[in-house]
Write an enzyme that holds these catalytic residues in place. Sequence first.
Site: not given
Length: 228
Positions: A53, A75-77
């Site tokens: 995430d 992940g999502h940065g």
Amino acid sequence: NSKVFHMAIFDCTGVTVQGIRIIAPANSPNTNGIHVSHSRHVRILNTTIGTGDDCVSLGPGTSNVLIRDIECGPGHGISIGSLGWQDGEEGVRNVTVDRAVLTGTTNGLRIKTWAMPNSGSVTNVSFSRVTMNRVANPILVDQNYCPRKVDCAGNSSGVQISNISYTDIEGSSATPVAVKFNCSGTNPCSGIKLRNIRLTYKHKRPAQAKCGNAGGSASGEVRPPSCF
Ligand SMILES: *[C@@H]1O[C@H](CO)[C@@H](O)[C@H](O)[C@H]1NC(C)=O
Ligand SMILES: *[C@@H]1O[C@H](CO)[C@@H](O)[C@H](O)[C@H]1NC(C)=O
Ligand SMILES: *[C@@H]1O[C@H](CO)[C@@H](O)[C@H](O)[C@H]1NC(C)=O
Ligand SMILES: *[C@@H]1O[C@H](CO)[C@@H](O)[C@H](O)[C@H]1NC(C)=O
Ligand SMILES: *[C@@H]1O[C@H](CO)[C@@H](O)[C@H](O)[C@H]1NC(C)=O
Ligand SMILES: *[C@@H]1O[C@H](CO)[C@@H](O)[C@H](O)[C@H]1NC(C)=O
């Protein structure tokens, strides 16, 4: 593979996180790295985070944050938000992200607000010296966030986003749209500054920028060309 957040900084003043490493599998859901909210004077330095995430997320009531020398991926940065879930939320201001490397993440530098009329703000944010390696959405403002279409259809965000600068951002996007400002129709983004942006689609193909309700300026070399 900690559930929700590996590290949560909540209602704190004067925190430094330095030289840590957080690792969870790319496919582990909802395993954010570090979440900061309702806090001020927070520094996250020399840190490596790979999860399923967000790498670092900044929630409501966060100010005076410095994130420097950080590596993210998978992940999502790095994300500011989600904001605007509740009315009367405190804003996010004075955030600096400097010297970051994002590799294989779904987003790079993201600001995200719910498509709901709740008020809030994001201002005085600076992103600089960031390298993107095959990031799906390197630069993203999404004020139409409503993943499960709960209660927000037809509404636009009441969160005001202003004075956000992106300086010396380079590397590759995994999708054709490398820069996307999808702002609120009722509270358009203002004062977005792009300076020295060199993002390509995959290896050397040109990428695109898309704007909705976003105003700002571009200087230096800006590729893809700005859409203001
Ligand atoms: C960053 O942290 C690592 C340990 O995770 C350490 O070995 C290294 O010296 C640190 N670098 C700096 C510049 O602080
Ligand atoms: C902004 O945050 C930095 C910490 O990153 C702090 O040193 C500075 O004083 C803050 N500026 C303002 C105007 O609050
Ligand atoms: C934004 O930064 C400027 C310059 O440091 C400062 O004058 C202004 O008050 C800041 N705005 C907010 C909302 O902190
Ligand atoms: C915009 O934010 C930056 C910090 O990121 C600050 O230095 C600058 O003074 C702000 N500008 C305005 C007009 O508030
Ligand atoms: C907007 O959101 C409010 C609650 O947040 C809801 O009651 C209202 O029906 C929504 N309006 C539309 C047009 O969807
Ligand atoms: C912004 O988001 C909305 C809702 O997801 C979408 O319909 C619209 O096409 C987007 N605009 C841009 C410029 O991407």
